[in-house]
Design a protein around this motif. Structure first.
Motif, mmCIF file in Angstrom:
data_model
loop_
_atom_site.group_PDB
_atom_site.id
_atom_site.type_symbol
_atom_site.label_atom_id
_atom_site.label_comp_id
_atom_site.label_asym_id
_atom_site.label_seq_id
_atom_site.Cartn_x
_atom_site.Cartn_y
_atom_site.Cartn_z
ATOM 1 N N LEU A 1 0.833 -1.206 0.000
ATOM 2 C CA LEU A 1 0.000 0.000 0.000
ATOM 3 C C LEU A 1 0.865 1.252 0.000
ATOM 4 N N ASN A 2 0.490 2.200 -0.829
ATOM 5 C CA ASN A 2 1.229 3.447 -0.912
ATOM 6 C C ASN A 2 1.233 4.160 0.439
ATOM 7 N N ALA A 3 2.425 4.529 0.909
ATOM 8 C CA ALA A 3 2.627 5.278 2.154
ATOM 9 C C ALA A 3 2.328 4.476 3.413
ATOM 10 N N ALA A 4 2.138 3.179 3.278
ATOM 11 C CA ALA A 4 1.947 2.352 4.467
ATOM 12 C C ALA A 4 3.279 2.185 5.204
ATOM 13 N N PRO A 5 3.257 1.753 6.466
ATOM 14 C CA PRO A 5 4.507 1.597 7.213
ATOM 15 C C PRO A 5 5.413 0.535 6.608
ATOM 16 N N ALA A 6 6.710 0.760 6.724
ATOM 17 C CA ALA A 6 7.712 -0.223 6.300
ATOM 18 C C ALA A 6 8.452 -0.723 7.533
ATOM 19 N N GLN A 7 8.467 -2.029 7.697
ATOM 20 C CA GLN A 7 9.181 -2.653 8.810
ATOM 21 C C GLN A 7 10.408 -3.367 8.247
ATOM 22 N N ILE A 8 11.584 -2.779 8.445
ATOM 23 C CA ILE A 8 12.797 -3.280 7.817
ATOM 24 C C ILE A 8 13.923 -3.282 8.840
ATOM 25 N N ASN B 1 10.124 1.717 10.368
ATOM 26 C CA ASN B 1 10.164 1.307 11.775
ATOM 27 C C ASN B 1 9.546 2.377 12.679
ATOM 28 N N TYR B 2 8.382 2.840 12.240
ATOM 29 C CA TYR B 2 7.519 3.759 12.986
ATOM 30 C C TYR B 2 7.964 5.220 12.969
ATOM 31 N N MET B 3 9.068 5.531 12.319
ATOM 32 C CA MET B 3 9.515 6.914 12.251
ATOM 33 C C MET B 3 9.277 7.465 10.849
ATOM 34 N N CYS C 1 9.818 9.299 7.517
ATOM 35 C CA CYS C 1 11.089 9.646 6.877
ATOM 36 C C CYS C 1 11.358 11.143 6.939
ATOM 37 N N HIS C 2 10.314 11.962 6.901
ATOM 38 C CA HIS C 2 10.503 13.411 6.906
ATOM 39 C C HIS C 2 10.927 13.954 8.264
ATOM 40 N N ALA C 3 10.947 13.126 9.280
ATOM 41 C CA ALA C 3 11.425 13.548 10.597
ATOM 42 C C ALA C 3 12.599 12.691 11.062
ATOM 43 N N ASN C 4 13.195 11.945 10.141
ATOM 44 C CA ASN C 4 14.195 10.947 10.499
ATOM 45 C C ASN C 4 15.603 11.486 10.256
ATOM 46 N N SER C 5 16.184 12.122 11.268
ATOM 47 C CA SER C 5 17.513 12.699 11.145
ATOM 48 C C SER C 5 18.565 11.627 10.923
ATOM 49 N N TRP C 6 18.384 10.473 11.520
ATOM 50 C CA TRP C 6 19.337 9.367 11.323
ATOM 51 C C TRP C 6 19.388 8.971 9.855
ATOM 52 N N LEU C 7 18.251 8.918 9.204
ATOM 53 C CA LEU C 7 18.187 8.505 7.813
ATOM 54 C C LEU C 7 18.768 9.567 6.876
ATOM 55 N N ILE C 8 18.430 10.838 7.130
ATOM 56 C CA ILE C 8 18.833 11.903 6.208
ATOM 57 C C ILE C 8 20.203 12.484 6.574
ATOM 58 N N ASN C 9 20.362 12.884 7.807
ATOM 59 C CA ASN C 9 21.621 13.528 8.186
ATOM 60 C C ASN C 9 22.752 12.533 8.397
ATOM 61 N N ASP C 10 22.517 11.519 9.239
ATOM 62 C CA ASP C 10 23.598 10.601 9.593
ATOM 63 C C ASP C 10 24.016 9.733 8.409
ATOM 64 N N ILE C 11 23.052 9.105 7.755
ATOM 65 C CA ILE C 11 23.407 8.178 6.669
ATOM 66 C C ILE C 11 23.637 8.916 5.354
ATOM 67 N N LEU C 12 22.611 9.626 4.874
ATOM 68 C CA LEU C 12 22.724 10.241 3.551
ATOM 69 C C LEU C 12 23.792 11.325 3.514
ATOM 70 N N ARG C 13 23.698 12.277 4.407
ATOM 71 C CA ARG C 13 24.603 13.428 4.329
ATOM 72 C C ARG C 13 26.014 13.094 4.803
ATOM 73 N N ASN C 14 26.122 12.356 5.923
ATOM 74 C CA ASN C 14 27.451 12.097 6.473
ATOM 75 C C ASN C 14 28.102 10.845 5.879
ATOM 76 N N GLU C 15 27.416 9.715 5.950
ATOM 77 C CA GLU C 15 28.019 8.480 5.438
ATOM 78 C C GLU C 15 28.159 8.485 3.921
ATOM 79 N N PHE C 16 27.148 9.008 3.226
ATOM 80 C CA PHE C 16 27.151 8.964 1.764
ATOM 81 C C PHE C 16 27.709 10.245 1.135
#
Length: 399
Positions: A99-106, A138-140, A142-157
């Motif tokens: 389903l579009n925009a449904a939660p993703a458990q990964i 995992n319940y967070m 993406c638009h409020a997920n600093s770990w996903l955007i700042n830590d991984i995308l901006r810093n790691e990548f």
């Protein structure tokens, strides 16, 4: 469905050349969704379910859209290329139930080994922007997920200079996700999570989330440095695309649109991308294709025509939507509009044009609509198929 990254690169070059000719400076491409659930309703928005293949396509796309010299974080592009802004970051297409925009458990391991792999390739290749995806991981959100955007995308990548943009209205949706109490908190959470641009799709300006950053600043939810960082990334992208140097495009470049070379490229890419999943008739123990009259004619008379049924909502044009045949529009793919100056044949019309003179009798039956639950046309489609020597089902998605 090909490993021909040269073709992907050429397609991206053609997109950049035509887009820049009409003043477009940023392209929402490539689309790097890893489609791991066939029920997902936006299957066309992704290269594949294979991370290595999608990564190769990401690199080829960035090079084609931005040019070989456009991959530096602050490098200026020439006037024949555009900024590459990929979507949707991240794990879009893996939502529960398809389903579009449904939660993703990964798990984090699956997230990194499958869903983030193309994004790493995109960022490391010099891609300039990302659009963040609708769903929660995992319940967070993406638009409020600093770990996903700042830590991984901006810093790691190594994406520290790239711009990030929300998907339609998704910053305001943080209130509905119950991670923000009001619009000011939502804007602050998104900004501090790494968002630079609030993409609004309709609605009045008072509903635009980042218009509340003044209140968020007064409340101490964000700092001027937070706002300056986002603004600097946006301004850097505008300088890189030469908006401050040559804001208007050359009108003579319109001649590049829909040119014969690009149409030939699109045709070759479509042919190379065809996938034949199965070509075997279990009943007769032989190949189905190519179609041969002597194999499928039901009648003993060799002069009788072969009856061919084209079945399905995207097979032909007996039903118009908004004045345009939706079958034609859907064949062009999602997010497209039919240009009346460009001829697009439906499967039915192509079959009539190519087979009628070869003693084929071609019929069309819609069977159903894509966007409703009406079953009134199914009986007619079944009858048409039963009365035909050959039936071809044309389904696919809608725009």
């Amino acid at each position: 469905c090909t490993w021909n990254t040269t073709t992907i690169n050429q397609i991206a070059q053609a997109i950049a050349l035509e887009a820049s000719a009409v003043g477009v400076t940023v392209g929402f491409s490539p689309v790097l969704n890893m489609i791991t659930d066939p029920r997902f309703g936006r299957l066309s928005e992704g290269f594949s379910e294979e991370p290595t293949l999608s990564s190769a396509y990401a690199r080829a796309s960035v090079s084609g859209l931005q040019g070989d010299n456009g991959g530096g974080p602050l490098t200026y592009l020439d006037n024949k290329h555009i900024l590459s802004l990929a979507k949707h970051y991240a794990a879009y297409g893996s939502e529960a139930g398809g389903l579009n925009a449904a939660p993703a458990q990964i798990s984090e391991r699956a997230l990194r080994e499958i869903y983030l792999k193309p994004w790493r390739a995109f960022a490391m290749s010099g891609g300039r922007g990302v659009m963040v995806s609708h769903e929660t991981i995992n319940y967070m959100p993406c638009h409020a997920n600093s770990w996903l955007i700042n830590d991984i995308l901006r810093n790691e990548f190594n994406f520290s200079h790239g711009i990030s943009i929300s998907d339609c209205n998704d910053i305001g949706v943080l209130v509905e996700y119950r991670v923000a109490n009001n619009a000011s908190q939502a804007a602050a959470k998104a900004l501090r999570a790494g968002l630079d641009i609030d993409l609004m799709c309709g609605g009045s300006p008072d509903k635009w989330s980042f218009n509340n950053l003044r209140d968020a600043l007064d409340a101490g939810l964000v700092t001027e440095d937070d706002i300056d960082t986002a603004c600097s990334r946006v301004l850097a992208a505008k300088f890189a695309s030469r908006l401050f140097d040559t804001p208007m495009t050359d009108p003579s470049r319109v001649s590049t649109l829909n040119n014969s070379q690009h149409r030939a490229l699109a045709y070759d890419a479509a042919i190379e991308g065809l996938v034949l999943l199965k070509n075997f008739d279990e009943k007769n123990r032989e190949k189905v294709l190519p179609l041969r009259q002597e194999k499928y004619r039901r009648h003993h008379d060799p002069q009788s025509p072969i009856s061919l049924a084209i079945i399905g909502p995207n097979g032909g044009c007996d039903h118009a939507k908004k004045g345009v045949c939706d079958s034609v529009t859907n064949m062009l793919g999602p997010y497209t509009q039919h240009n009346a100056d460009v001829e697009v044949k439906t499967v039915y019309q192509a079959a009539v044009d190519s087979l009628a003179q070869n003693n084929y009798w071609v019929n069309f039956s819609r069977g159903c609509n894509i966007d409703d639950t009406n079953t009134d046309m199914i009986a007619e489609a079944v009858d048409t198929a039963r009365r035909s020597d050959i039936a071809i089902l044309v389904s696919q998605c809608t725009s």
